[in-house]
Design an enzyme around this catalytic site. Structure first.
Site, PDB file in Angstrom:
ATOM      1  N   ARG A  51       2.324  -0.216   1.951  1.00 43.89           N
ATOM      2  CA  ARG A  51       0.917  -0.413   2.329  1.00 43.89           C
ATOM      3  C   ARG A  51       0.274  -1.341   1.305  1.00 43.89           C
ATOM      4  NH1 ARG A  51      -0.800   0.746  -1.921  1.00 43.89           N
ATOM      5  NH2 ARG A  51      -2.867   0.430  -1.076  1.00 43.89           N
ATOM      6  N   GLY A  52      -0.973  -1.719   1.644  1.00 44.87           N
ATOM      7  CA  GLY A  52      -1.622  -2.741   0.826  1.00 44.87           C
ATOM      8  C   GLY A  52      -1.394  -4.077   1.519  1.00 44.87           C
ATOM      9  N   ALA A  53      -2.475  -4.831   1.735  1.00 45.28           N
ATOM     10  CA  ALA A  53      -2.390  -6.015   2.607  1.00 45.28           C
ATOM     11  C   ALA A  53      -1.254  -6.995   2.253  1.00 45.28           C
ATOM     12  CB  ALA A  53      -3.744  -6.718   2.635  1.00 45.28           C
ATOM     13  N   ARG A  93      -0.188  -2.571  12.297  1.00 50.47           N
ATOM     14  CA  ARG A  93      -1.518  -2.197  11.782  1.00 50.47           C
ATOM     15  C   ARG A  93      -2.494  -3.340  12.101  1.00 50.47           C
ATOM     16  NH1 ARG A  93      -1.917   0.275   5.899  1.00 50.47           N
ATOM     17  NH2 ARG A  93      -3.761   1.235   6.839  1.00 50.47           N
ATOM     18  N   GLN A 198      -4.798   7.173  -1.828  1.00 49.68           N
ATOM     19  CA  GLN A 198      -4.129   6.061  -2.528  1.00 49.68           C
ATOM     20  C   GLN A 198      -4.609   5.941  -3.980  1.00 49.68           C
ATOM     21  OE1 GLN A 198      -5.467   5.860   0.510  1.00 49.68           O
ATOM     22  NE2 GLN A 198      -4.377   4.443   1.853  1.00 49.68           N
ATOM     23  N   ASP A 239      -8.725  -6.186   2.852  1.00 50.89           N
ATOM     24  CA  ASP A 239      -7.740  -6.283   3.940  1.00 50.89           C
ATOM     25  C   ASP A 239      -8.014  -7.471   4.840  1.00 50.89           C
ATOM     26  OD1 ASP A 239      -7.680  -3.302   3.093  1.00 50.89           O
ATOM     27  OD2 ASP A 239      -5.799  -3.754   4.093  1.00 50.89           O
ATOM     28  N   ASN A 249     -12.253  -3.351   3.690  1.00 49.42           N
ATOM     29  CA  ASN A 249     -11.351  -2.740   2.711  1.00 49.42           C
ATOM     30  C   ASN A 249     -11.345  -1.241   2.978  1.00 49.42           C
ATOM     31  OD1 ASN A 249      -9.569  -3.015   0.391  1.00 49.42           O
ATOM     32  ND2 ASN A 249     -11.125  -1.885  -0.744  1.00 49.42           N
ATOM     33  N   LYS A 250     -10.553  -0.544   2.220  1.00 48.94           N
ATOM     34  CA  LYS A 250     -10.371   0.905   2.419  1.00 48.94           C
ATOM     35  C   LYS A 250     -11.694   1.645   2.615  1.00 48.94           C
ATOM     36  CE  LYS A 250      -7.347   2.661   2.825  1.00 48.94           C
ATOM     37  NZ  LYS A 250      -6.875   2.938   4.212  1.00 48.94           N
TER      38      LYS A 250
HETATM   39  O1  MRU Z   1      -4.378   1.686   4.149  1.00 54.36           O
HETATM   40  P1  MRU Z   1      -3.906   0.899   2.959  1.00 54.36           P
HETATM   41  O2  MRU Z   1      -3.429   1.757   1.847  1.00 54.36           O
HETATM   42  O3  MRU Z   1      -2.919  -0.174   3.345  1.00 54.36           O
HETATM   43  O4  MRU Z   1      -5.230   0.161   2.448  1.00 54.36           O
HETATM   44  C1  MRU Z   1      -5.106  -0.717   1.362  1.00 54.36           C
HETATM   45  C2  MRU Z   1      -6.389  -1.308   0.908  1.00 54.36           C
HETATM   46  O5  MRU Z   1      -7.434  -1.070   1.461  1.00 54.36           O
HETATM   47  C3  MRU Z   1      -6.299  -2.287  -0.228  1.00 54.36           C
HETATM   48  O6  MRU Z   1      -7.466  -2.272  -0.985  1.00 54.36           O
HETATM   49  C4  MRU Z   1      -6.076  -3.715   0.308  1.00 54.36           C
HETATM   50  O7  MRU Z   1      -5.049  -3.741   1.250  1.00 54.36           O
HETATM   51  C5  MRU Z   1      -5.760  -4.673  -0.786  1.00 54.36           C
HETATM   52  S1  MRU Z   1      -4.178  -4.406  -1.527  1.00 54.36           S
HETATM   53  C6  MRU Z   1      -4.022  -5.631  -2.710  1.00 54.36           C
END
Ligand code: MRU
Length: 352
Positions: A51-53, A93, A198, A239, A249-250
């Site tokens: 996970r993470g963009a 996603r 996270q 994201d 973002n999250k």
């Molecule tokens: O649902 P996730 O854990 O994939 O969400 C991740 C985030 O919101 C991060 O802040 C974003 O992807 C940036 S990661 C460098």
């Protein structure tokens, strides 16, 4: 930079498979998974094993390159199969634009291929390039972001925009690694990030391994922490950044931006150009993923809410551009006027 060496890579290419660090199991278990099939890659992304963009983009790119090694027939048939796999992986996603960005970059890299063998090799090279570039990108973001902080600053973050969410260093967490390297002391406050934690599970885990000062708070402690711990700034990842600077973002990020405005502290977004989507005009056009209600009704597998309760579980929210003090990319720091400043970043790219 010895400290960072202890943090495993989230994704690795092994010619016949992709190895990922299973982020679902952290911080209790450091488990690696071998992904060999397209379906495994889709599942790993959809279920947050990776996970993470940027990490999602890298994994999908390797997944597409891997799947393509099995395609045969004419180059036209190859392109058709590739498109099908691209569409399938892109559906894992919806919010992080890095996923389609990476997949489209791979598809484009073979648009002019004249043979299947050539295309297969090109895809692998392009996927590797995405990962290698991301490490340089994150380091550059870290350098720019660090210039915004001072010795002793206390900085709040949410979710995990760290090394394991990228090729290395992270985006929002990159300045903390670079500060550590340069002997600058910063203190990170990590918001736990319900529903899937996270912040509590991943950000604390990676920063503690690197010897970076980090304090964990629950999400509802943010205002009190800003007030009593004198937080100097908030920094988050992204994201998808729309053409006007609105940033997905999250979930919880928007609330932190409102609090930061209220306390008069800067709110920074750190993200690579691959997260900026000029084809999405405003935040209202960003698709927001809604996830399984069980993420809310359960905590670590244990039910914490009555059976049958109604649940709303958006995985992301959108922070309006006017709450964002600056967006930090690998090309530098832009402040306000995002509508003209964001497209200008890409013009510079094209002219290089
Ligand atoms: O649902 P996730 O854990 O994939 O969400 C991740 C985030 O919101 C991060 O802040 C974003 O992807 C940036 S990661 C460098």
């Amino acid at each position: 930079m010895a400290e960072l060496l202890f943090i495993p890579r989230s994704v690795e290419w092994n010619e016949t498979s992709i190895t990922i660090l299973n982020q679902q199991k952290l911080p209790f278990q450091t488990e690696y998974l071998e992904l060999k099939e397209l379906e495994d890659v889709w599942d790993a992304i959809a279920t947050l094993k990776v996970r993470g963009a940027p990490a999602i983009g890298m994994t999908a790119a390797y997944g597409l390159a891997l799947a393509a090694q099995q395609y045969n027939g004419s180059i036209a048939e190859f392109q058709k199969q590739l498109q099908k796999a691209r569409t399938y992986l892109a559906s894992a996603r919806p919010t992080a634009v890095n996923l389609v960005w990476a997949l489209d970059r791979l598809v484009k890299s073979v648009a002019k291929a004249t043979s299947v063998n050539e295309a297969k090799t090109t895809l692998i090279h392009e996927a590797i390039r995405i990962q290698v570039e991301d490490e340089d990108t994150c380091r550059a973001i870290g350098e720019y972001a660090l210039s915004l902080f001072q010795e002793g600053d206390r900085v709040l973050t949410i979710c995990n925009a760290g090394s394991i969410a990228t090729a290395r260093y992270g985006t929002a967490l990159a300045p903390f690694y670079l500060a550590k390297e340069k002997g600058v002391h910063l203190h990170v406050y990590a918001s736990e990030t319900r529903p899937v934690l996270q912040g509590a599970r991943l950000t604390t885990w990676e920063l503690m391994q690197a010897g970076i000062d980090v304090t964990l708070i629950t999400d509802n402690m943010a205002a009190q922490t800003m007030k009593t711990k004198h937080i100097n700034a908030v920094i988050v990842g992204a994201d998808r950044i729309a053409a006007n600077g609105d940033t997905a973002n999250k979930i919880g990020t928007f609330g932190l931006a409102l609090l930061a405005r209220s306390f008069g502290i800067p709110f920074y977004v750190a993200a690579p150009l691959s997260t900026i989507d000029l084809s999405t005009k405003t935040g209202d056009d960003i698709p927001i993923e809604e996830r399984n209600p069980e993420e809310v009704t359960h905590l670590a597998g244990t039910r914490i809410a009555p059976e049958g309760v109604n649940v709303y579980n958006p995985a992301f929210d959108v922070t309006p551009n006017e709450l964002i003090t600056a967006i930090i990319t690998e090309k530098g720091i832009i402040r306000g006027n995002y509508k003209t400043a964001l497209p200008a970043l890409f013009k510079e790219e094209e002219s290089i």
